[in-house]
Design a protein around this motif. Structure first.
Motif, PDB file in Angstrom:
ATOM      1  N   ASP A   1      66.969  42.541 -26.792  1.00 44.27           N
ATOM      2  CA  ASP A   1      68.019  42.876 -27.702  1.00 44.27           C
ATOM      3  C   ASP A   1      69.255  41.986 -27.083  1.00 44.27           C
ATOM      4  O   ASP A   1      69.662  42.069 -26.202  1.00 44.27           O
ATOM      5  CB  ASP A   1      68.353  44.474 -27.199  1.00 44.27           C
ATOM      6  CG  ASP A   1      69.675  45.051 -27.611  1.00 44.27           C
ATOM      7  OD1 ASP A   1      70.364  44.272 -28.210  1.00 44.27           O
ATOM      8  OD2 ASP A   1      69.939  46.159 -27.549  1.00 44.27           O
ATOM      9  N   GLU A   2      69.662  41.126 -27.932  1.00 45.19           N
ATOM     10  CA  GLU A   2      70.640  40.131 -27.763  1.00 45.19           C
ATOM     11  C   GLU A   2      72.080  40.641 -28.030  1.00 45.19           C
ATOM     12  O   GLU A   2      72.943  39.758 -28.379  1.00 45.19           O
ATOM     13  CB  GLU A   2      70.235  39.122 -28.133  1.00 45.19           C
ATOM     14  CG  GLU A   2      69.108  38.203 -27.575  1.00 45.19           C
ATOM     15  CD  GLU A   2      68.816  36.906 -28.086  1.00 45.19           C
ATOM     16  OE1 GLU A   2      69.013  36.365 -29.078  1.00 45.19           O
ATOM     17  OE2 GLU A   2      68.020  36.065 -27.338  1.00 45.19           O
ATOM     18  N   SER A   3      72.146  41.877 -28.580  1.00 44.08           N
ATOM     19  CA  SER A   3      73.353  42.175 -29.351  1.00 44.08           C
ATOM     20  C   SER A   3      74.868  42.264 -28.293  1.00 44.08           C
ATOM     21  O   SER A   3      75.887  42.061 -28.725  1.00 44.08           O
ATOM     22  CB  SER A   3      73.283  43.987 -29.528  1.00 44.08           C
ATOM     23  OG  SER A   3      73.110  44.761 -28.496  1.00 44.08           O
ATOM     24  N   ALA A   4      74.546  42.161 -27.014  1.00 42.00           N
ATOM     25  CA  ALA A   4      75.750  42.152 -25.958  1.00 42.00           C
ATOM     26  C   ALA A   4      76.259  40.653 -26.042  1.00 42.00           C
ATOM     27  O   ALA A   4      77.514  40.169 -26.100  1.00 42.00           O
ATOM     28  CB  ALA A   4      75.316  42.145 -24.771  1.00 42.00           C
ATOM     29  N   THR A  49      75.191  38.471 -29.067  1.00 42.69           N
ATOM     30  CA  THR A  49      75.504  37.797 -30.694  1.00 42.69           C
ATOM     31  C   THR A  49      76.242  38.837 -31.497  1.00 42.69           C
ATOM     32  O   THR A  49      76.416  38.552 -32.644  1.00 42.69           O
ATOM     33  CB  THR A  49      73.863  37.518 -31.031  1.00 42.69           C
ATOM     34  OG1 THR A  49      73.128  38.664 -31.170  1.00 42.69           O
ATOM     35  CG2 THR A  49      73.439  36.515 -30.111  1.00 42.69           C
ATOM     36  N   GLY A  50      75.782  40.312 -31.099  1.00 46.89           N
ATOM     37  CA  GLY A  50      76.440  40.965 -32.032  1.00 46.89           C
ATOM     38  C   GLY A  50      75.195  41.467 -33.071  1.00 46.89           C
ATOM     39  O   GLY A  50      75.563  42.535 -33.571  1.00 46.89           O
ATOM     40  N   GLU A  51      74.237  40.813 -32.900  1.00 45.23           N
ATOM     41  CA  GLU A  51      73.099  41.032 -33.984  1.00 45.23           C
ATOM     42  C   GLU A  51      72.505  42.509 -33.453  1.00 45.23           C
ATOM     43  O   GLU A  51      71.998  42.555 -32.215  1.00 45.23           O
ATOM     44  CB  GLU A  51      72.272  39.874 -33.914  1.00 45.23           C
ATOM     45  CG  GLU A  51      71.091  40.037 -34.934  1.00 45.23           C
ATOM     46  CD  GLU A  51      71.337  40.236 -36.342  1.00 45.23           C
ATOM     47  OE1 GLU A  51      70.608  41.289 -37.129  1.00 45.23           O
ATOM     48  OE2 GLU A  51      72.150  39.661 -36.961  1.00 45.23           O
ATOM     49  N   SER A  52      72.050  43.354 -34.440  1.00 37.68           N
ATOM     50  CA  SER A  52      71.513  44.369 -34.109  1.00 37.68           C
ATOM     51  C   SER A  52      69.900  44.464 -33.873  1.00 37.68           C
ATOM     52  O   SER A  52      69.225  45.321 -33.425  1.00 37.68           O
ATOM     53  CB  SER A  52      71.730  45.721 -34.986  1.00 37.68           C
ATOM     54  OG  SER A  52      71.558  45.419 -36.237  1.00 37.68           O
ATOM     55  N   THR A  95      66.262  43.126 -32.757  1.00 34.73           N
ATOM     56  CA  THR A  95      65.715  42.563 -31.553  1.00 34.73           C
ATOM     57  C   THR A  95      65.251  41.173 -32.032  1.00 34.73           C
ATOM     58  O   THR A  95      64.954  40.739 -33.294  1.00 34.73           O
ATOM     59  CB  THR A  95      64.527  43.448 -31.061  1.00 34.73           C
ATOM     60  OG1 THR A  95      63.460  43.496 -32.080  1.00 34.73           O
ATOM     61  CG2 THR A  95      65.036  44.802 -30.485  1.00 34.73           C
ATOM     62  N   THR A 147      71.287  40.273 -21.634  1.00 37.45           N
ATOM     63  CA  THR A 147      70.450  40.817 -22.818  1.00 37.45           C
ATOM     64  C   THR A 147      69.466  41.678 -22.234  1.00 37.45           C
ATOM     65  O   THR A 147      69.342  41.759 -20.868  1.00 37.45           O
ATOM     66  CB  THR A 147      69.913  39.833 -23.586  1.00 37.45           C
ATOM     67  OG1 THR A 147      69.019  38.868 -22.642  1.00 37.45           O
ATOM     68  CG2 THR A 147      71.016  38.698 -24.067  1.00 37.45           C
ATOM     69  N   CYS A 149      75.937  33.806 -21.302  1.00 35.54           N
ATOM     70  CA  CYS A 149      76.934  35.064 -21.426  1.00 35.54           C
ATOM     71  C   CYS A 149      78.052  34.840 -20.934  1.00 35.54           C
ATOM     72  O   CYS A 149      79.191  34.947 -21.569  1.00 35.54           O
ATOM     73  CB  CYS A 149      76.158  36.385 -20.880  1.00 35.54           C
ATOM     74  SG  CYS A 149      76.807  37.810 -21.536  1.00 35.54           S
TER      75      CYS A 149
END
Length: 99
Positions: free
Chosen positions: A37-40, A42-45, A47, A60, A80
């Motif tokens: 989960d790279e949402s922190a 990239t913001g992408e929800s 996985t 992440t 990050c």
């Protein structure tokens, strides 16, 4: 053996599994059904699947599987941290007031 993220240095070997927060930027040397989960970052929800020789980024989260990786960057040098504070945009402490 568990080591605090602040004690990691480049070339340390780190093992992660589902639910773990990636403690430093890592280059994957072993992966089994690994998604993050790279949402922190990239913001992408959705996985993201990762495999050997790919990078995992500090902050992440391991969504599924497990992996081993070699530390390539830590702390303020991590992807990050650099994304949050681009070159020349670091916040500085206010100047000291004369007594």
């Amino acid at each position: 053996m568990s080591v605090p993220a602040g004690d990691l240095v480049p070339n340390d070997l780190v093992r992660v599994e589902a639910g773990d927060i990636i403690p430093a930027d890592l280059r994957v040397v072993e992966a089994v059904r690994l998604t993050l989960d790279e949402s922190a970052l990239t913001g992408e929800s959705m996985t993201v699947a990762k495999d050997v020789d790919e990078e995992l980024f500090a902050g992440t989260v391991t969504a599924t599987g497990r992996a081993a990786g070699v530390v390539v960057r830590t702390g303020p040098h991590s992807t990050c941290r650099r994304a949050r504070h681009p070159a020349g945009r670091h916040q500085q402490a206010p100047p000291a007031r004369p007594a």
